[in-house]
Design a protein around this motif. Structure first.
Motif, PDB file in Angstrom:
ATOM      1  N   ASP A 146      12.193   7.916   1.695  1.00  0.00           N
ATOM      2  CA  ASP A 146      13.220   8.855   1.200  1.00  0.00           C
ATOM      3  C   ASP A 146      12.865   9.852   0.121  1.00  0.00           C
ATOM      4  N   GLY A 163      11.611   8.694  -2.925  1.00  0.00           N
ATOM      5  CA  GLY A 163      11.646   8.262  -4.239  1.00  0.00           C
ATOM      6  C   GLY A 163      10.406   8.142  -4.745  1.00  0.00           C
ATOM      7  N   ALA A 164      10.204   7.521  -6.060  1.00  0.00           N
ATOM      8  CA  ALA A 164       9.056   7.651  -7.052  1.00  0.00           C
ATOM      9  C   ALA A 164       7.884   6.988  -6.405  1.00  0.00           C
ATOM     10  N   CYS A 165       7.705   6.033  -5.561  1.00  0.00           N
ATOM     11  CA  CYS A 165       6.613   5.402  -5.222  1.00  0.00           C
ATOM     12  C   CYS A 165       6.252   5.805  -3.453  1.00  0.00           C
ATOM     13  N   LEU A 212      13.535   3.404   6.213  1.00  0.00           N
ATOM     14  CA  LEU A 212      14.543   3.743   4.889  1.00  0.00           C
ATOM     15  C   LEU A 212      13.592   3.819   3.747  1.00  0.00           C
ATOM     16  N   ALA A 213      12.537   3.146   3.746  1.00  0.00           N
ATOM     17  CA  ALA A 213      11.640   3.428   2.546  1.00  0.00           C
ATOM     18  C   ALA A 213      11.068   4.888   2.380  1.00  0.00           C
ATOM     19  N   MET A 225      12.908  -1.133   7.713  1.00  0.00           N
ATOM     20  CA  MET A 225      12.566  -1.036   6.311  1.00  0.00           C
ATOM     21  C   MET A 225      11.874   0.216   5.862  1.00  0.00           C
ATOM     22  N   LYS A 226      10.509   0.468   6.865  1.00  0.00           N
ATOM     23  CA  LYS A 226       9.570   1.468   7.078  1.00  0.00           C
ATOM     24  C   LYS A 226      10.320   2.768   6.810  1.00  0.00           C
TER      25      LYS A 226
END
Lengths: 379, 110
Positions: free
Chosen positions: B104, B106-108, B101-102, B98-99
């Motif tokens: 990328d 994106g906003a956060c 994939l996270a 997950m870490k």
């Protein structure tokens, strides 16, 4: 195809259609045909959702039958169907990180309490006691101890399997072209290949496509589509059995019996998706957004590996609750559509009530607020 | 169109076989007998089989057992394995933390 007529035809082999077929057969009406457009039963949202069996936060028009399913049906469903549907009733935490979140949760909780549901807002310490694996950033949550989750794929297939054993005829890869009235009553279901099925009663439970079908007999239901995605991790050590959501709505999910975590999430860009309905492609953005949200609430899962992602179309209804209704202008037709992404948890109750409606019985719960003709102009 | 009742009749009832307890999907510990019984319960497609039994849903994501399961289902249905559609492949192509994939942008994303 041997026999093209039945007492009841159900269009849509999803969880609601399969459940309706089962409850009809249980009542002794086994001359039932279920027409599923895809080659697989439960190909649509029924197998693609997060498995929530939730009462909390429901609209007052659907809470009574959501509670009916939880109180009277889910606890014994595995035994009744002969397949373990992995139902857990260990509660639902909806998590908040800001004062604004808590305010929203308090609104949801007081609304549900007013309707007779045990739901309250709990502080950070209580959240830790219920689930010790959550981030310290969580300052509170709403808590509904009677909510839970189940395995949606097994539930759908269990209804299908049991109904088949009782003699219901399921026909897959069966695409309906249109419905047709005869002498003022819905009678014929005309297939894309030209074949014709006939029945006294036709239940339309075909997700968004219900709109196309009902339109062929002059009834239009204000539905729209929304594409939602989910992901699943590898098997993890057992952590918790509760259902999780957030006030922000950025993800929801649970740990399954198998040990994997199943989460639904979105990227915020779903409103502009223009894929055709028969495409079910995941976006390259959504899983990442979901992972960020999940790690933000359950930091321990940062190292958990995602093994699959998938997506599905939701049949959104204009006012957020489904249409479950007979249609006055089309005697013989019963509509069940527009479940708006939260139709899984209520499926046992909806299936039962569809069977009752088909047999002209009174429904277990009053659902007159879900009539097809409730939509009025707002200007 | 596939009439499930007619097809069940055509393939006949499930009959036990000596090797039914053979493990086919090792990750999820699913036996040949369980796969055969699922077919006779009406699970005719790979999509239904994997949702019902979890075959191919474990660590190897079906890379080991995919063909074997297909062969068993085809034999029970009395068709060629070529007539059985494979189940949909899913992103990511290999298990990913997950870490990772996270990250990328994106906003956060920090």
């Amino acid at each position: 195809m041997s026999k093209m007529t039945a007492d009841v035809i159900i269009i849509g082999g999803g969880v609601n259609g399969c459940a309706a077929a089962y409850y009809l057969a249980k009542k002794g009406v086994c001359d039932v045909i279920v027409l599923e457009a895809d080659k697989s039963i439960g190909h649509g949202g029924s197998s693609r959702n997060g498995g929530g069996v939730r009462q909390s936060g429901r609209d007052m028009r659907e809470l009574p039958y959501a509670m009916y399913a939880v109180n009277n049906m889910w606890p014994t469903l595995s035994e009744e169907l002969g397949v373990d549907v992995e139902y857990y009733q260990r509660g639902n935490l909806r998590l908040g990180k800001t004062e604004k979140h808590l305010k929203k949760l308090e609104g949801l909780a007081s609304g549900s309490r007013a309707l007779g549901l045990d739901m309250k807002v709990v502080d950070a310490q209580t959240v830790k006691e219920i689930c010790p694996y959550l981030s310290d950033e969580v300052i509170g949550a709403s808590w509904c101890p009677t909510d839970g989750h189940a395995n949606p794929m097994l539930t759908t297939l269990a209804y299908y399997k049991r109904a088949t054993e009782l003699g219901v005829r399921f026909i897959t890869d069966a695409k309906v072209e249109k419905l047709e009235k005869q002498r003022g009553r819905l009678r014929r279901v005309i297939m894309k290949n030209g074949e014709i099925f006939e029945a006294e009663t036709v239940i339309v439970a075909a997700g968004y496509e219900s709109r196309y079908l009902s339109r062929t007999v002059g009834v239009d239901i204000p539905l729209y589509t929304y594409f939602e995605e989910a992901l699943v991790t590898e098997m993890q050590p057992h952590m918790f059995d509760i259902m999780l959501g957030t006030a922000d709505g950025d993800f929801y999910g649970h740990q399954s019996r198998h040990g994997s975590f199943v989460f639904g999430s979105d990227s915020g860009l779903e409103g502009d998706i223009d894929m055709p309905l028969d495409e079910l492609k995941t976006s390259s953005l959504t899983a990442s957004a979901g992972c960020r949200a999940i790690i933000g609430y359950i930091p321990l899962l940062a190292d958990a590996k995602v093994v699959r992602t998938w997506g599905g179309w939701i049949d959104m209804c204009h006012d957020g609750v489904p249409v479950i209704s007979k249609v006055e202008e089309v005697p013989g037709m019963i509509l069940a559509c527009g479940f708006t992404g939260h139709g899984f948890g209520t499926a046992p109750a909806v299936g039962l009530m569809l069977a009752q409606m088909a047999l002209e019985e009174e429904t277990s719960v009053d659902i007159s607020a879900l009539r097809y003709d409730r939509f009025k102009p707002v200007r | 169109m596939v009439d499930v009742q007619e097809k069940l009749k055509a393939i006949g009832p499930y009959r036990e076989e000596p090797d039914d307890d053979m493990l086919i999907c090792r990750c999820e510990e699913v036996t040949k007998g369980e796969i055969r019984q699922a077919v006779h319960a009406g699970m005719f497609t790979m999509e239904e089989i994997r949702r019902y039994l979890r075959t191919g849903m474990g660590l190897c994501q079906g890379q080991t057992c995919g063909k074997l399961v297909k062969g068993i289902v085809a034999r029970e249905l009395k068709v060629s394995p070529l007539d059985i559609e494979p189940a949909t492949s899913r992103v990511p192509m290999r298990p990913t933390e997950m870490k990772i994939l996270a990250r990328d942008g994106g906003a956060c994303d920090e």
